[in-house]
Scaffold this motif. Sequence first.
Motif, PDB file in Angstrom:
ATOM      1  N   PHE A   1      16.892 -10.005  -6.704  1.00 59.31           N
ATOM      2  CA  PHE A   1      18.019 -10.803  -6.220  1.00 59.31           C
ATOM      3  C   PHE A   1      17.779 -11.135  -4.760  1.00 59.31           C
ATOM      4  O   PHE A   1      17.324 -10.286  -3.983  1.00 59.31           O
ATOM      5  CB  PHE A   1      19.311  -9.978  -6.374  1.00 59.31           C
ATOM      6  N   GLY A   2      18.078 -12.387  -4.371  1.00 56.13           N
ATOM      7  CA  GLY A   2      17.848 -12.816  -3.001  1.00 56.13           C
ATOM      8  C   GLY A   2      19.070 -13.443  -2.371  1.00 56.13           C
ATOM      9  O   GLY A   2      19.927 -14.017  -3.051  1.00 56.13           O
ATOM     10  N   ILE A   3      19.164 -13.304  -1.041  1.00 53.10           N
ATOM     11  CA  ILE A   3      20.213 -13.935  -0.240  1.00 53.10           C
ATOM     12  C   ILE A   3      19.507 -14.866   0.741  1.00 53.10           C
ATOM     13  O   ILE A   3      18.612 -14.443   1.482  1.00 53.10           O
ATOM     14  CB  ILE A   3      21.057 -12.884   0.507  1.00 53.10           C
ATOM     15  N   PHE A   4      19.906 -16.142   0.756  1.00 51.54           N
ATOM     16  CA  PHE A   4      19.191 -17.174   1.529  1.00 51.54           C
ATOM     17  C   PHE A   4      20.095 -17.775   2.592  1.00 51.54           C
ATOM     18  O   PHE A   4      21.283 -18.021   2.371  1.00 51.54           O
ATOM     19  CB  PHE A   4      18.675 -18.264   0.586  1.00 51.54           C
ATOM     20  N   PHE A   5      19.500 -18.041   3.753  1.00 45.36           N
ATOM     21  CA  PHE A   5      20.225 -18.665   4.876  1.00 45.36           C
ATOM     22  C   PHE A   5      19.439 -19.850   5.402  1.00 45.36           C
ATOM     23  O   PHE A   5      18.224 -19.905   5.286  1.00 45.36           O
ATOM     24  CB  PHE A   5      20.417 -17.645   6.003  1.00 45.36           C
TER      25      PHE A   5
ATOM     26  N   LEU B   1       8.271  -5.799   3.989  1.00 44.00           N
ATOM     27  CA  LEU B   1       8.468  -5.295   2.625  1.00 44.00           C
ATOM     28  C   LEU B   1       8.422  -3.771   2.641  1.00 44.00           C
ATOM     29  O   LEU B   1       7.615  -3.168   3.351  1.00 44.00           O
ATOM     30  CB  LEU B   1       7.377  -5.838   1.702  1.00 44.00           C
ATOM     31  N   PHE B   2       9.304  -3.181   1.827  1.00 40.84           N
ATOM     32  CA  PHE B   2       9.327  -1.731   1.668  1.00 40.84           C
ATOM     33  C   PHE B   2       9.394  -1.416   0.175  1.00 40.84           C
ATOM     34  O   PHE B   2      10.104  -2.083  -0.582  1.00 40.84           O
ATOM     35  CB  PHE B   2      10.542  -1.126   2.376  1.00 40.84           C
TER      36      PHE B   2
ATOM     37  N   GLN C   1      18.734 -31.579   9.161  1.00 41.92           N
ATOM     38  CA  GLN C   1      18.014 -30.367   9.482  1.00 41.92           C
ATOM     39  C   GLN C   1      18.965 -29.287   9.974  1.00 41.92           C
ATOM     40  O   GLN C   1      19.985 -29.574  10.574  1.00 41.92           O
ATOM     41  CB  GLN C   1      16.960 -30.661  10.561  1.00 41.92           C
ATOM     42  N   LYS C   2      18.578 -28.015   9.715  1.00 41.39           N
ATOM     43  CA  LYS C   2      19.396 -26.916  10.198  1.00 41.39           C
ATOM     44  C   LYS C   2      19.335 -26.879  11.725  1.00 41.39           C
ATOM     45  O   LYS C   2      18.250 -26.984  12.301  1.00 41.39           O
ATOM     46  CB  LYS C   2      18.893 -25.592   9.625  1.00 41.39           C
ATOM     47  N   PRO C   3      20.470 -26.709  12.390  1.00 41.85           N
ATOM     48  CA  PRO C   3      20.465 -26.753  13.852  1.00 41.85           C
ATOM     49  C   PRO C   3      19.643 -25.638  14.467  1.00 41.85           C
ATOM     50  O   PRO C   3      19.099 -25.792  15.542  1.00 41.85           O
ATOM     51  CB  PRO C   3      21.958 -26.628  14.206  1.00 41.85           C
ATOM     52  N   TYR C   4      19.523 -24.475  13.786  1.00 35.48           N
ATOM     53  CA  TYR C   4      18.798 -23.359  14.369  1.00 35.48           C
ATOM     54  C   TYR C   4      17.340 -23.320  13.915  1.00 35.48           C
ATOM     55  O   TYR C   4      16.544 -22.548  14.436  1.00 35.48           O
ATOM     56  CB  TYR C   4      19.479 -22.029  14.022  1.00 35.48           C
ATOM     57  N   GLY C   5      16.959 -24.120  12.918  1.00 38.99           N
ATOM     58  CA  GLY C   5      15.567 -24.278  12.552  1.00 38.99           C
ATOM     59  C   GLY C   5      14.938 -23.134  11.790  1.00 38.99           C
ATOM     60  O   GLY C   5      13.730 -23.145  11.563  1.00 38.99           O
ATOM     61  N   TRP C   6      15.715 -22.134  11.383  1.00 39.89           N
ATOM     62  CA  TRP C   6      15.171 -20.976  10.684  1.00 39.89           C
ATOM     63  C   TRP C   6      15.456 -21.063   9.187  1.00 39.89           C
ATOM     64  O   TRP C   6      16.511 -21.539   8.772  1.00 39.89           O
ATOM     65  CB  TRP C   6      15.790 -19.679  11.199  1.00 39.89           C
ATOM     66  N   ASN C   7      14.516 -20.582   8.375  1.00 39.94           N
ATOM     67  CA  ASN C   7      14.746 -20.320   6.960  1.00 39.94           C
ATOM     68  C   ASN C   7      14.591 -18.822   6.753  1.00 39.94           C
ATOM     69  O   ASN C   7      13.536 -18.257   7.084  1.00 39.94           O
ATOM     70  CB  ASN C   7      13.744 -21.083   6.087  1.00 39.94           C
ATOM     71  N   ILE C   8      15.624 -18.178   6.220  1.00 42.99           N
ATOM     72  CA  ILE C   8      15.641 -16.724   6.089  1.00 42.99           C
ATOM     73  C   ILE C   8      15.968 -16.360   4.649  1.00 42.99           C
ATOM     74  O   ILE C   8      16.887 -16.914   4.049  1.00 42.99           O
ATOM     75  CB  ILE C   8      16.685 -16.095   7.034  1.00 42.99           C
ATOM     76  N   ALA C   9      15.205 -15.436   4.084  1.00 43.62           N
ATOM     77  CA  ALA C   9      15.462 -14.904   2.748  1.00 43.62           C
ATOM     78  C   ALA C   9      15.449 -13.383   2.829  1.00 43.62           C
ATOM     79  O   ALA C   9      14.504 -12.801   3.368  1.00 43.62           O
ATOM     80  CB  ALA C   9      14.416 -15.383   1.758  1.00 43.62           C
ATOM     81  N   VAL C  10      16.502 -12.757   2.325  1.00 43.32           N
ATOM     82  CA  VAL C  10      16.616 -11.302   2.316  1.00 43.32           C
ATOM     83  C   VAL C  10      16.667 -10.853   0.860  1.00 43.32           C
ATOM     84  O   VAL C  10      17.437 -11.398   0.059  1.00 43.32           O
ATOM     85  CB  VAL C  10      17.883 -10.836   3.068  1.00 43.32           C
ATOM     86  N   TYR C  11      15.846  -9.862   0.513  1.00 42.93           N
ATOM     87  CA  TYR C  11      15.785  -9.343  -0.853  1.00 42.93           C
ATOM     88  C   TYR C  11      16.270  -7.889  -0.842  1.00 42.93           C
ATOM     89  O   TYR C  11      15.484  -6.966  -0.618  1.00 42.93           O
ATOM     90  CB  TYR C  11      14.363  -9.415  -1.389  1.00 42.93           C
ATOM     91  N   PRO C  12      17.563  -7.679  -1.067  1.00 46.13           N
ATOM     92  CA  PRO C  12      18.077  -6.305  -1.025  1.00 46.13           C
ATOM     93  C   PRO C  12      17.676  -5.469  -2.232  1.00 46.13           C
ATOM     94  O   PRO C  12      17.723  -4.244  -2.175  1.00 46.13           O
ATOM     95  CB  PRO C  12      19.590  -6.504  -0.973  1.00 46.13           C
ATOM     96  N   ALA C  13      17.293  -6.120  -3.328  1.00 47.96           N
ATOM     97  CA  ALA C  13      16.955  -5.368  -4.553  1.00 47.96           C
ATOM     98  C   ALA C  13      15.883  -6.114  -5.332  1.00 47.96           C
ATOM     99  O   ALA C  13      16.112  -7.211  -5.830  1.00 47.96           O
ATOM    100  CB  ALA C  13      18.192  -5.174  -5.422  1.00 47.96           C
TER     101      ALA C  13
ATOM    102  N   GLY D   1       8.304   2.778 -12.928  1.00 52.91           N
ATOM    103  CA  GLY D   1       9.263   1.955 -12.200  1.00 52.91           C
ATOM    104  C   GLY D   1       9.066   2.061 -10.706  1.00 52.91           C
ATOM    105  O   GLY D   1       8.665   3.104 -10.182  1.00 52.91           O
ATOM    106  N   ALA D   2       9.333   0.946 -10.003  1.00 57.11           N
ATOM    107  CA  ALA D   2       9.249   0.919  -8.546  1.00 57.11           C
ATOM    108  C   ALA D   2      10.355   0.006  -8.033  1.00 57.11           C
ATOM    109  O   ALA D   2      10.790  -0.922  -8.728  1.00 57.11           O
ATOM    110  CB  ALA D   2       7.885   0.427  -8.088  1.00 57.11           C
ATOM    111  N   PHE D   3      10.800   0.251  -6.808  1.00 57.79           N
ATOM    112  CA  PHE D   3      11.904  -0.502  -6.225  1.00 57.79           C
ATOM    113  C   PHE D   3      11.503  -1.021  -4.846  1.00 57.79           C
ATOM    114  O   PHE D   3      10.931  -0.298  -4.036  1.00 57.79           O
ATOM    115  CB  PHE D   3      13.151   0.368  -6.128  1.00 57.79           C
ATOM    116  N   PHE D   4      11.833  -2.306  -4.604  1.00 57.01           N
ATOM    117  CA  PHE D   4      11.457  -2.988  -3.377  1.00 57.01           C
ATOM    118  C   PHE D   4      12.703  -3.414  -2.600  1.00 57.01           C
ATOM    119  O   PHE D   4      13.792  -3.571  -3.150  1.00 57.01           O
ATOM    120  CB  PHE D   4      10.685  -4.273  -3.695  1.00 57.01           C
ATOM    121  N   GLY D   5      12.471  -3.690  -1.341  1.00 57.25           N
ATOM    122  CA  GLY D   5      13.416  -4.414  -0.504  1.00 57.25           C
ATOM    123  C   GLY D   5      12.605  -5.133   0.556  1.00 57.25           C
ATOM    124  O   GLY D   5      11.552  -4.635   0.988  1.00 57.25           O
TER     125      GLY D   5
END
Length: 271
Positions: free
Chosen positions: A267-271, A118-119, A52-64, A100-104
Motif C-alpha cells: 500500500f502506498g501514500i502519494f504526494f 527501504l527497511f 506543475q506542483k508548486p514545490y516540485g517534489w514527488n513523494i511516495a511513502v510505503y508504510p506496508a 514471509g517478510a515485511f517492508f517499509g
Amino acid sequence: MFSLACTGADDGNNGSVNVLANVPEEPVAPPQLSTNGQAVSATPQTSDKPAQKPYGWNIAVYPALAWVPIFGTSVTLPPLPSQPIATPGPSGSTSSSFNGAFFGGARFEKGKWSADALFMWADLSAERETPFTKVNLDYVFGDALVGREVLPDLYLEGGVRRLALDIHATVGSDSASRSPGFWDPIIGLTYRRQLGRKWRILIHGDGGGFGVGSDVDVTATARAEWQFARHFGITMGYGGMHFSESDTAQSRTLTISPTLHGPIFGFGIFF
C-alpha cells in the motif's frame, strides 16, 4: 447607433419615399496583428499541459509492503574446536520453502534527482532431510540510495545497505549460531515510467558488497503502482535477492548463501 436611409416607391404618386431608420451598432473587436502584420484570431488558446506542483517534489511513502519469498540457502559450518582450523566444517543446503517478510520505505523525486529508503525484516526457515540441514535466519535489511536520471526514465544510483543476521544452522549432528552485521556499498539502476495518469512501472536492480562488507549482495525487483485515489494506491510485483556472508570468529568461519524470490504486495501514500 447609426442611420440607414432607404428609398422606396410611392404607390399613389409614382414617386419615391425616403425612410430613415436607426439601427444599433454591434461592437467589433479590432483584429490582432501578428509580428508579420497578418491578422490572427482573438480566440484565447488553452494548454492541455497539467499544472506543475508548486514545490516540485514527488513523494511516495510505503508504510506496508509484504513479500512472500521462496527461501533456500547453502551453509558451511565452522570446524569444531577439537578440529584443526584448516579442516573444512560440515556443509549442506536446504530445500526451498515459502516464508514471509515485511517492508517499509519511501521514495523522493525532484527534477532529475531521486532518493530511496527501504527497511525490511524477515524471519526465515528452511531444511532438508537427507543430508539433514536446517537453517533459521532472522534477517534485518535497510538501505538508502541517491540517484540521478542519466537517460529518459533511467536513474543511476549509489548508496549503502545494512545487513544484520541472526543465524542458527545445523548440518547433521553439528550446529552453530552467529549474529554478524555488515555495511555494503551499493550501485544500482532504476527504470521508472509513467503509464497514463494512474499507472507506473518501476524496475530496479543493484549489487554490492565487493568484499568490503558481505562477499556478494544482489537484489532485483519489478513492480507496478496503481494510484486509485489522489493520494493512495497499491503496488504489486516480484522481487529477488541473493547474498553470501562469511563470519569469522576465533579463526573459524561460518558461511551462508541465501536466495529469496517471490511476489510483493503493498500500500502506498502519494504526494
